[in-house]
Design an enzyme around this catalytic site. Structure first.
Site, PDB file in Angstrom:
ATOM      1  N   SER A 107       0.846  -1.195   0.000  1.00 38.62           N
ATOM      2  CA  SER A 107       0.000   0.000   0.000  1.00 38.62           C
ATOM      3  C   SER A 107       0.873   1.234   0.000  1.00 38.62           C
ATOM      4  CB  SER A 107      -0.904  -0.001   1.241  1.00 38.62           C
ATOM      5  OG  SER A 107      -1.501   1.265   1.437  1.00 38.62           O
ATOM      6  N   ASN A 135      -2.711  -6.407   0.455  1.00 34.95           N
ATOM      7  CA  ASN A 135      -3.911  -6.353  -0.373  1.00 34.95           C
ATOM      8  C   ASN A 135      -3.981  -7.536  -1.339  1.00 34.95           C
ATOM      9  OD1 ASN A 135      -4.900  -3.829   0.626  1.00 34.95           O
ATOM     10  ND2 ASN A 135      -3.277  -2.817  -0.530  1.00 34.95           N
ATOM     11  N   ARG A 168     -24.525  -6.704 -44.861  1.00 36.77           N
ATOM     12  CA  ARG A 168     -23.372  -6.179 -44.117  1.00 36.77           C
ATOM     13  C   ARG A 168     -23.835  -4.975 -43.317  1.00 36.77           C
ATOM     14  NH1 ARG A 168     -20.171  -6.117 -47.942  1.00 36.77           N
ATOM     15  NH2 ARG A 168     -19.385  -8.202 -47.454  1.00 36.77           N
TER      16      ARG A 168
END
Length: 520
Positions: free
Chosen positions: A296, A304, A335
């Protein structure tokens, strides 16, 4: 997916960025033109010398005029035609004059782009499946060795019934099998596209089917029964399968992150340092938050769940891209005006994101260390309350539904309320005591129909596992014969810690090689 950028590089592996980026698409489109001219020559629709000239230019390492094929240049020039094939064919005619008069004859831009898409999808799809294979291998190790480890199963995020770590892992593995099956089937059903202006290949007379087969053979791709230029089910199916891969992988990583929460602690993350990121300067000392996984910028204590975050990012983005491809299904006439064109970037990004989710989930498994002691504490904390289903069913058989429900309500009412902020491993009962079990044992209605031994058996978590072992065996049997592609790298060395939980640790799976693929 476009060339690596700030946010794509955070999540998507370099080899998948390269395999789905602009350069890969350009190379695939050129390869389509080479194969198509070769197929025309095979079927007597073009002189062999023209096909040989183009093939020789493509095989030449120098490739004179290759600077004309810069993806950004072709994209800018293609704006006048709403596709990059028009300037690409012009560049090919300049680069290879010997094939100029026969290039692209009878084909249309959509044939080239759709067939290039299929080439890119099959090549990148293999990279995705290799990452799914790595994820499956880690989960299979847990399933093989986690039969004796019990933990609390959770539904709606609340404690439910006991289960085993093996069945939890096997459930994840079964999902991976299904996702891989979707992808294999979607890729297998997606062959070359060749239909000419409106799908009839009118310019080739009655030779269209022969040329189509020869074209597919040269590219090593399936030949569809008919052109599919106006039927966009194949790309739609591929998009859904890729999003399914991403979501399946994110499910595994996300569940591990929940088990990794400090309040739960049934999973811990390996404390090894984060791998060096591509492009970083090895001589520059890493900052503390960069030196380990899950660092962090503000809180040094944090670990984390970075792989779960990345897998969820990939799955969320992938799910948002599927509607773009589905929107081409009602495209106009032979198309579509805009819907078909929107598929290109969406499918390229989906391929990268599916592989990213699978890679990060495999890494999450490789770094996860199950903690059987924490699992046992939580199971013990739940006590007899976790086994209420089996006791209730036994009582119903003897007392009837209403009396059994009343007995269980009385017993469960003895369980203490959860105080605010209670941790899962904070026992809400005195050590060695289980108020629910005691209430059941003291209830005269229970004593009337259940003996002490039978009640103890009903309150034994190991007797409440149902068919878990059978399900695990079935999933592992499928894994043993699953047609996974060959791995990209040799198996990584086992980085087991040697602790008591060693048998539960998935064999670490190194991140796949990130060298750029060779030119197709």
């Amino acid at each position: 997916m476009e060339e690596p950028g700030l946010f794509s590089a955070l999540v998507v592996p370099e080899d998948l960025l390269a395999a789905t980026g602009g350069a890969a698409w350009v190379a695939a489109m050129v390869e389509v033109e080479v194969a198509y001219l070769g197929a025309l020559a095979d079927c007597g629709q073009a002189p062999p010398a023209a096909a040989q000239a183009l093939a020789a230019w493509w095989a030449d390492p120098e490739r004179p005029g290759w600077d004309l094929f810069d993806p950004v240049r072709l994209g800018r020039l293609g704006a006048n035609a709403a596709n990059p094939v028009v300037p690409l064919v012009a560049a090919l005619r300049r680069a290879c004059p010997g094939a100029a008069d026969w290039l692209h004859r009878g084909a249309t831009s959509q044939d080239v782009l759709d067939s290039a898409l299929v080439l890119v999808a099959h090549r990148a799809g293999r990279l995705v499946r290799q990452r799914l294979a790595a994820l499956a291998a880690g989960l299979a190790e847990w399933a093989r060795h986690g039969q004796e480890v019990l933990l609390v199963g959770r539904t709606l995020l609340q404690p439910a019934l006991p289960t085993t770590w093996a069945w939890k892992a096997a459930g994840w593995l079964d999902g991976v099998h299904q996702a891989d099956e979707w992808l294999r089937e979607a890729l297998g059903a997606t062959g070359v596209q060749l239909g000419g202006a409106v799908g009839t290949l009118a310019a080739l007379g009655t030779e269209g089917p022969r040329v189509l087969d020869a074209f597919a053979s040269r590219l090593g791709l399936p030949a569809p029964p008919v052109p599919w230029h106006g039927a966009r089910q194949r790309p739609a199916r591929l998009a859904a399968a890729l999003a399914g891969v991403a979501g399946t992988a994110a499910k595994v990583a996300g569940d591990l992150a929940l088990l990794q929460q400090a309040e739960v602690g049934e999973i811990t993350d390996r404390p090894d340092p984060a791998p060096a990121r591509p492009g970083s300067d090895p001589s520059e000392p890493a900052q503390p938050e960069e030196a380990r996984r899950g660092g962090s910028s503000a809180m040094p204590q944090k670990r984390n769940p970075v792989d779960a975050v990345a897998a969820r990012v990939a799955a969320t983005r992938a799910a948002a891209l599927v509607p773009v491809v589905l929107a081409s299904l009602p495209g106009e006439q032979e198309r579509a005006a805009g819907a078909w064109q929107a598929e290109w970037a969406a499918l390229a990004e989906l391929l990268g994101l599916a592989g990213a989710a699978a890679e990060h989930a495999a890494s999450a498994v490789a770094h996860a260390q199950p903690q059987p002691a924490a699992m046992a504490r939580h199971l013990d904390a739940g006590g007899a309350g976790l086994l209420a289903e089996g006791v209730t069913l036994a009582l119903q058989a003897r007392l009837g539904r209403e009396r059994a429900a009343a007995v269980m309500a009385r017993a469960l009412g003895k369980a203490p309320a959860d105080p605010p902020g209670k941790r899962l491993d904070d026992h809400c009962r005195e050590p060695g005591r289980d108020p629910v079990a005691e209430a059941l044992a003291a209830d005269p209605e229970v004593a009337e129909v259940l003996g002490p031994e039978e009640l103890r058996a009903l309150l034994d978590p190991r007797r409440a596992l149902g068919s878990a072992a059978t399900w695990v065996a079935r999933v592992l049997d499928r894994q043993a014969t699953w047609p996974w592609p060959a791995p990209m790298d040799p198996p990584a060395e086992d980085r087991g810690t040697g602790q008591d939980e060693e048998v539960l640790q998935a064999r670490p799976v190194d991140r796949p090689s990130r060298e750029e693929p060779e030119d197709p």
